[in-house]
Design an enzyme around this catalytic site. Structure first.
Site, short mmCIF file in Angstrom:
data_model
loop_
_atom_site.label_atom_id
_atom_site.label_comp_id
_atom_site.label_asym_id
_atom_site.label_seq_id
_atom_site.Cartn_x
_atom_site.Cartn_y
_atom_site.Cartn_z
N CYS A 99 0.84 -1.20 0.00
CA CYS A 99 0.00 0.00 0.00
C CYS A 99 0.87 1.25 0.00
CB CYS A 99 -0.93 -0.02 1.21
SG CYS A 99 -2.11 1.35 1.26
N CYS A 111 -6.24 -3.60 7.24
CA CYS A 111 -7.46 -2.79 7.19
C CYS A 111 -8.61 -3.46 6.47
CB CYS A 111 -7.16 -1.43 6.56
SG CYS A 111 -6.67 -1.48 4.81
#
Length: 383
Positions: A112, A208
């Protein structure tokens, strides 16, 4: 907070802050605003939050976007929400799923940072006329002899430099990390002083986009075959039991195997002689187990190495400290390039639980020299 190194006055310097809705990025934005910078907050909507909306510790969806917006309003900065779901799916979630089906243990937070945040968002920050992109990571940046360097945070318990090893020199020139000299207590205290609505918000936990911390459920949703049952096999070839999908296992795992240990005659027996996952073989759908000593690794091969050192890697071994997991203390090793373009790391002492798909990060003291992705040992041998 250290000087950010700009020639212009703060009020003439625009900084985009990546705001996740958590306390760290919120304090980062508030600190920069207090210093007089032209701050713009940007929050990325990264995934469908439906599965995680009721779970504490998620980020970049639902309540977190709402929290980031409220913080921006409290400190008086413009705030934008960007839909990066397709980018995140392609660069992070698909990579995460594919890695698990290859028998690897991925680190989506690195991917990410490497793609969505420090490639795509950084480009957006430039488009907005920013001089820098600031984040709430606990890592430091300094400049020596005109070259930006990435350094571990002052608070070792919060240091996130392991997750940022793939940051390129060009990106590092543009990035700023105002919290690298703080500990978490100080950050919380600043959040209270700024009267931020997230001052008491818990830190994010796990990954997440993984609801309830179940990695396997995410992988099998996209790749149902990853949940296909198969054999648990001892290194000597003895079938000891069955598994419910290789995706449920990681290298070095001892608990939850459901096979106990083994006596000298080969029969299973409690935990007197514990067994560990030593290899995951997706091609044959087998989980291989053995004694702890079978986990010992002297040398690993890395791919996609990002090197931040001031001198080029060569075939001559260079002494470094390395981490093969974020939670470990750095250990002594040597690193060298080979004729195939890969990088070889040799540990001074054997390491245990080395997992393909994880990162090996190089340090010189508290300075990050770079890092790369650990190959599967059988694949490395084949190479």
């Amino acid at each position: 907070m250290n000087d950010l190194g700009f020639d212009k006055r703060p009020q003439d310097t625009r900084i985009v802050v990546a705001m996740s809705g958590g306390v760290d990025s919120s304090v980062t934005a508030a600190l920069l605003k207090e210093r007089g910078y032209d701050v713009v907050g940007v929050t990325l909507q990264l995934y469908d939050h439906g599965a995680a909306v009721s779970r504490k510790g998620a980020c970049c969806a639902g309540q977190d976007i709402h929290d980031a917006r409220n913080v921006a309003a409290e400190i008086g900065i413009p705030h934008y929400v960007l839909d990066y779901e397709s980018k995140f799916r392609e660069s992070v979630i698909d990579d995460f799923v594919d890695a698990y089906t290859r028998g690897e243990t991925p680190i989506p937070c690195v991917r990410c940072n490497q793609t969505v945040k420090f490639r795509d968002l950084l480009g957006t920050a430039r488009d907005l006329g920013a001089e820098a992109l600031a984040t709430g990571h606990y890592v430091r940046r300094d400049v020596a002899e005109g070259r930006a360097r990435l350094k571990a945070a002052v608070d070792a318990s919060k240091d996130q430099s392991y997750f940022l090893f793939a940051t390129t020199q060009e990106q590092l020139d543009f990035l700023r990390f105002p919290l690298g000299g703080n500990d978490k207590t100080e950050t919380r205290r600043l959040a209270e002083r700024f009267n931020l609505p997230v001052a008491d918000k818990p830190d994010s936990q796990d990954i997440c986009f993984v609801p309830n911390g179940s990695y396997a459920s995410v992988v099998t949703k996209f790749r149902p075959d990853a949940g296909k049952p198969g054999d648990i096999v001892h290194l000597d070839g003895t079938v000891l039991g069955r598994h419910d999908g290789v995706v449920n296992y990681t290298i070095g795992q001892r608990r939850g195997l459901g096979i106990g240990g083994r006596n000298q005659d080969g029969t299973t027996a409690g935990d007197n002689d514990p067994l560990y996952v030593v290899r995951i073989d997706p091609e044959t759908n087998r989980v291989l187990v053995g004694p702890r000593e079978a986990l010992a690794v002297d040398e690993i091969r890395l791919t996609a190495v990002n090197w931040l050192g001031d001198t080029k890697l060569t075939e001559a071994p260079r002494p470094v400290k390395v981490k093969i997991r974020n939670t470990m203390a750095p250990v002594s090793a040597s690193v060298r390039a080979d004729a195939l373009g890969d990088v070889i790391v040799r540990f001074d002492e054997p390491q245990y639980g080395v997992s393909a798909g994880q990162a090996c990060v190089f340090y010189d003291g508290d300075t990050v020299l770079g890092g790369g992705w650990i190959q599967r040992q059988d694949m490395a041998a084949a190479a």
